[in-house]
Design an enzyme around this catalytic site. Structure first.
Site, short mmCIF file in Angstrom:
data_model
loop_
_atom_site.label_atom_id
_atom_site.label_comp_id
_atom_site.label_asym_id
_atom_site.label_seq_id
_atom_site.Cartn_x
_atom_site.Cartn_y
_atom_site.Cartn_z
N GLY A 185 -7.85 -4.82 2.39
CA GLY A 185 -8.23 -3.64 3.11
C GLY A 185 -8.99 -3.65 4.23
O GLY A 185 -8.81 -4.99 5.14
N ASN A 186 -9.38 -2.70 5.08
CA ASN A 186 -10.16 -2.85 6.15
C ASN A 186 -11.54 -1.89 6.37
O ASN A 186 -11.89 -1.42 5.02
CB ASN A 186 -9.40 -2.62 7.21
#
Ligand code: CTP
Length: 377
Positions: A185-186
């Site tokens: 993810g980020n």
């Protein structure tokens, strides 16, 4: 209050007990042509004042003057009087006009409280310079009543500027599953896209928000929400809505790669090194660009170097009408922050530079430009 009544508004007054030391309930009731509310219970009849109903009744709530005390309580969700209970129950736009003495206004805690209210989407009616109650001169005077009226009127004009238009927005990160306990993810918080969706809703648009996995989401009433996790789900949700909208603004930080294989059991740490094979995710924006008919399509670009060049490239490749560029080089811009600094590039070659602003104000700048596309006549 007099100006609002004169301009045709129906006005109900909620005052703190201290407020009624300055001006009598009789005066307020006479001018507003409505009873004045200040207690949870009416002492004589025992009747309960329904703050939830009051908060839902109003199209606009204006807290003027807003003292340092009320400001601090509003910023922190305190609820020890009817005004605060009404504020917390209100789902309409809330304007607040700070009014206090010079040093109180200049105190960092006041500044922080104002920032908190702005981050909740409340609208500041900025204090003015002048003579203060203490005799000191400086900033802290309540915004002039005429200014309050004109700011609220401007807001209401904009409020309906996108009535009848429908807009798709996406926001937040995507999580690409690796095994039952892990994902790629980020750091995206979704704040910029959520601010855009809120601004559109406040201007009367029908808003469809496709939102990735974020926990904090203060959404304006009426926004149609679809929650997704992965880039693939984001694509499907956006594609199904895109055909029926007038515009789409894609602010999500979609993961560019995902694990090539997903497993059903937790991957154990057996080996010293672990090589993960990744594959490209779909480019949601590019796919919408290829489906585009009459829709206005807006994308974002997050860059660390050669910003303008890269953004121009994305503008063209993804068939956008305009692109909003954030540079990670700007200290006020980036993931998780409440502020952003943007440059907008239009396909006709026009370029707009903006200062660092709160994300809600940045959203307003973006939607001002979108309006020129959607409301040409
Ligand atoms: N975008 C998208 N789907 C992806 C990647 C990006 O829809 N898989 C969209 C973003 O929502 C944004 C725009 O494309 O509106 C640009 O995203 P950005 O991350 O700046 O660029 P990328 O296209 O991913 O290219 P690169 O990572 O090489 O800069």
């Amino acid at each position: 209050m007099r100006l609002f009544v004169k301009s045709g508004a129906e006005v109900k007054v909620v005052s703190t007990k201290e407020g009624l030391e300055f001006i009598t309930p009789l005066t307020l009731a006479t001018l507003s042509k409505n009873p004045v509310y200040s207690e949870f219970y009416d002492k004589e009849s025992g009747a309960w004042t329904n703050h939830v109903e009051l908060g839902k009744w109003a199209d606009i709530m204006v807290i003027a003057p807003c003292t340092a005390n009320s400001l601090a309580k509003m910023a922190n969700g305190l609820c020890d009087n009817l005004l605060l209970a009404t504020y917390l129950s209100a789902d309409c736009p809330v304007f607040f006009a700070p009014a206090m003495d010079l040093d109180m206004y200049a105190h960092p805690s006041t500044h922080k409280n104002i920032q908190s209210l702005l981050s909740y989407g409340n609208i500041e009616l900025p204090a003015e310079e002048g003579e203060l109650a203490s005799g000191l001169k400086g900033k802290g005077r309540m915004c002039e009543p005429e200014t309050i009226l004109s700011m609220v009127e401007d807001f209401l004009k904009k409020k309906n500027s996108l009535r009848g238009k429908s807009v798709l927005v996406n926001a937040g990160p995507t999580h690409e599953r690796l095994d039952p306990v892990r994902f790629i993810g980020n750091y995206s918080s979704g704040k910029m896209g959520i601010a855009i969706a809120n601004e559109l809703a406040q201007r009367g648009a029908d808003v469809h928000l496709v939102l990735g996995p974020v926990s904090d989401q203060r959404l304006s009433a009426g926004i149609q929400l679809t929650r997704v996790t992965s880039a693939e789900e984001m694509l499907l949700a956006c594609q199904s809505k895109f055909k029926e909208v007038d515009a789409a603004i894609l602010a999500a930080a979609v993961a560019d790669y995902r694990p090539k294989t997903q497993v059903d059991q937790k991957i154990k740490k057996k080996t010293k090194e672990f090589i993960l094979e990744l594959e490209k995710t779909p480019d949601v924006l590019k796919q919408l660009g290829s489906m585009k008919s009459s829709q206005t399509l807006v994308g974002f670009a997050l860059e660390t170097n050669d910003e303008i060049e890269h953004a121009k490239d994305k503008l063209k490749k993804k068939k956008l009408d305009f692109i909003v560029l954030n540079s990670m080089k700007d200290p006020g811009a980036g993931f998780q922050k409440d502020t952003n600094k943007i440059t907008i590039l239009e396909k006709n070659g026009k370029r707009h530079n903006f200062d660092t602003k709160l994300k809600s104000e940045v959203a307003s700048d973006i939607i001002d430009l979108l309006e020129t596309y959607l409301c040409e006549d």
